[in-house]
Each structure stands twice: as C-alpha cells, then as structure tokens.
Enzyme design. Sequence first.
Site: not given
Length: 328
Positions: A166, A169, A172, A179-180, A186
């Site tokens: 990600c 973030c 991994c 991702h929210c 995540c």
Amino acid sequence: TIEKSMVELVALSYPALVLVLISSIYAVYLSDNLIPQYYGVFHEDSSVFYAPGEVEFIVVSAVFHFLLSMLLLCFGLTVVVSPGEIPLETAGDKEKWLHGGIARKIRPDDEQKIRSVIQDLGVDLKEKSLVELLRSIPVVERKKRYGYHRHCSSCNLYKPDRTHHCRVCNRCVLRMDHHCPWVANCIGFGNYKHFLLLLIYSILTCTFLLGSMGRRFAYAFRAMEDSEIFFLEDFPVMIVYAITFFLLVAITMFFVFHMNLVLGAMTTIEMREKKNNDDAFVRHRFHVAHVKFDRGKWKNFIHVFGPWYTWLLPIHAGGDGTYSTPWK
C-alpha cells in the site's frame, strides 16, 4: 517531521468526519424522536407526535442503542486493528520472507511445473492433480509470465500470496482488499471481518432508524404553524431521514459487492486489477492462483466469518494471512 504529522492529521480527519456525521444523526434522532416519546410515555405529554407504550419505547430504545454501539465498536476496530503485515517475529519468519526461504521450500520439480502452468494459457486448471499441487504450494502467485517470485522493493521482503504494497500506508498488507480513507487504514486480512460487520451494522442501524423514526418524519410534513419550530425541529428530521436513506442504499450496494467477493474468494484488487485485466497472462495468473484460494462459496464464507456463533461478533476467523500452509 512536520510534513509527516500533517499527513497523519489529514488522514485522521476522515474518520473524524464519519464520527461527526454519526453524532449529528444521533443527536437529531434522540432530541426530536426518542426524547419527545419519553415525555409522552412517562409524563403523559399529549402534545408529542406519538406516545408509544412503555414496553415499545424501552425495546426500541434498547435495540437502537445496541445496533449503534456495535456499529461504533466495529468502526473503531476497523480503524485501529492492523490489516496484517508480513510476519517477521521469529527467525523462521525472517528466513522465509526476508531471505527468500519460502521459495526454497518448493521442490524444484513443483516449481518448474508452476512456471510451465503460468506460461500455458490453455492448461486445464480443473485437472485434479494440478489442483492438489496448487493447493499444496506455499506461494503460488508469481510475477510476470515467467514465474518469478514476487518481491517488494520498498519493504525488501518476499510477498506471500494475496499480499500487496500500500503506497498510502507504505507497507505490505496481507490479503489486501483496498485502502479506505474513511477509516484511515488498509482493509486486509486482519480487519476485513471488522469492516464487513461495520457495513452490516450500518445497514441494520440505518434500517432501524428509518423505521422507528417514520412517524416523526411524517409528522414533519404537517401544516406549518411556527416557522421557528419547523427549522429547529422538523427540518433537521427531514435532512437526517434523507441522509440516512441515502446511506442505507449506498452501504447496501457496497455490502452486496463485498459479499460477492467473499463468496468468490476474491479481493477488490484481485477482481479489478487481475481478473478483469486486459492482459491475458495477468488474467491467467489470477485464475491459477485462484484455484488455491477458492474452496466453494460456503468454505469461502467461513474462511472470512468463522464459526456460525461468531458471524455477527467482531472476532477474527483465525489464520496468519500468508496462505503459506494449506487451509481446509
């Protein structure tokens, strides 16, 4: 650094906005719906829009606050629980994921078979011996058509199956779904069930609110006698009712989408970037790996939600999220 702190502050502003929205809806529901009914029930105030029986009032209040509490609990867990990172706690973990030992656990003959399968678009993925092989391999997903093992250059780690890096973030994430920003986190192996329960309890809370606030909503359309009362009491009810209805429709559609993913043993990333990719080899690599994860709709559901007595509880179904050992 100041820049990093500002980024974190902006990220946290999204969950803060969600809490502000929930608090605003709750304030209107409480002040313009429940409290007037309370006075109608226990103080025999005849001026209220509706005076239910004592039992009805207590049951409605208790159920609503239970659903709202579960919603807030699942929201909090989705925010704070780690979505899952590549394990490095033990020497064995470091050997597997940092030094590439996971690749050496695969027999050379099996590794060669996997690479040939990945390159053959016409291979029969339903052939029994191939299915058994794919489900026994510690890591099935490969990079490019030649079958290289996936390695994250940012984290300097070998990736377990279904793991993705990600960029937001900067880590991994195991079985990463997406991702929210609304939870500043995540959604992955560690908190996916919390996320789904957040959707479920949001749907239940919105539905219950619309039903239990229906009389108050209808009462807001009576002939206007006092404009000040209308704008202070009735208009907020109309706005909250409309917002709640919109949220119910949107969240229900989102939940149906994710339940289809759960039953199909897919993540959002796998569906959008792999299954529906324009490159035939990318789609083929997805189908090869999918043989390992797809055990049928019922087992796929249990894999995420766990035993039946924990379906509606924010209790993780178990596992380490690396998919490096066969699961039943």
